[in-house]
Design an enzyme around this catalytic site. Structure first.
Site, short mmCIF file in Angstrom:
data_model
loop_
_atom_site.label_atom_id
_atom_site.label_comp_id
_atom_site.label_asym_id
_atom_site.label_seq_id
_atom_site.Cartn_x
_atom_site.Cartn_y
_atom_site.Cartn_z
N SER A 122 -23.76 36.98 7.36
CA SER A 122 -22.00 36.63 7.00
C SER A 122 -21.91 36.27 5.57
O SER A 122 -20.62 36.78 4.91
CB SER A 122 -21.22 34.99 7.60
N HIS A 126 -20.89 31.80 2.96
CA HIS A 126 -18.91 32.43 2.80
C HIS A 126 -18.47 32.18 0.99
O HIS A 126 -18.52 33.21 1.14
CB HIS A 126 -18.34 32.30 3.78
#
Length: 287
Positions: A210, A265
């Protein structure tokens, strides 16, 4: 929509419009009082689009190149649809992630510890200072691969499938337009920053691609504003940022989604923005 150019109706803008669509530039061409009007959704695209239009209209070689690009094998009906041979590096990253998910039993067997950023069985990592000491000792012992192997750890098939889809859609465009070298630089830098930030904040128990996906998204979004070439819906960036913000709240755990690697992230997204700001599109990039 923003009005950016007016031309006479005898000018054929069909090829140029198709080229803009293939680069993900939202626009339309209308006819008003005997003239064609080019409209753009994002005013920040105006300068590079007008520059490209001037070259398209004045240079026959450019028109021929655009016509050739419109027949590009990676676009079908103006949509980005590459095959595996167009993005082998991205495909390799995805396949390695799937393989590691299977080999580690989605992070449930003993092999998982050898892929975490440090071996949590060997070090104390309760405080930030202890985490830094543990990572320093790990790297001093030659286990440099641990800076990157958390990318390939996934803890559910939903997790890896979502990351794989997003990585293929965005990463394949970077590999095609900006080259494999740029993609590899993106992967290395976003991995280091996203994994490092996540580890310092929360410890070694995290994984997934991610952070890399967020890094590539940030790169594509900012770089696209200076030189339109990537194709993705503008709402994708808004959704990703909103989802990242939600991840810092208790809502995902309340919904049964578990804890998210929020710092990964954020670190990946910031790394992508920095790379886009300091690294222009390669001179030999496909356009």
């Amino acid at each position: 929509m923003y009005r950016v150019k007016q031309l006479d109706t005898e000018t054929d803008l069909g090829g140029f419009s198709q080229w803009l669509r293939s680069r993900g530039v939202p626009h339309r061409i209308s006819e008003e009082r005997g003239f064609q009007v080019l409209w753009l959704e994002d005013p920040e695209h105006a300068e590079p689009v007008l520059e490209a239009l001037d070259r398209y209209l004045s240079e026959p070689d450019v028109r021929q190149a655009v016509a050739k690009q419109n027949r590009s094998p990676v676009f079908v009906a103006g949509r980005w649809q590459p095959s595996p041979r167009h993005a082998p590096v991205v495909l390799g990253i995805i396949l390695l992630g799937v393989l590691m998910a299977w080999v580690t039993g989605l992070g449930t067997n003993q092999l998982t510890a050898s892929l975490l950023i440090i071996d949590p069985r060997m070090y104390d990592w309760g405080s930030v200072a202890e985490r830094i000491d543990a990572l320093s000792a790990t790297l001093a012992g030659g286990q440099v691969w641990r800076l990157f192997t958390p990318d390939f750890l996934h803890f559910s098939w939903t997790h890896i499938i979502f990351n794989a889809v997003m990585l293929w859609f965005l990463g394949s465009q970077v590999e095609w337009f900006d080259g494999r070298r740029r993609l590899i630089v993106l992967f290395i830098v976003t991995s280091l920053l996203s994994n490092g930030l996540q580890y310092v904040v929360s410890g070694p128990f995290f994984g997934g691609l991610s952070g890399v996906v967020y890094g590539i998204l940030g790169y594509c979004w900012l770089s696209q504003r200076n030189r339109p070439r990537f194709q993705f819906p503008p709402a994708l960036v808004t959704f990703a940022v909103v989802w990242m913000v939600i991840g810092f709240t208790p809502l995902p755990e309340a919904l049964g989604l578990g804890r998210m690697a929020n710092e990964a992230h954020l670190g990946g997204f910031m790394a992508g923005l920095v790379l886009a700001a300091f690294l222009p599109a390669p001179g030999n990039a496909r356009t």
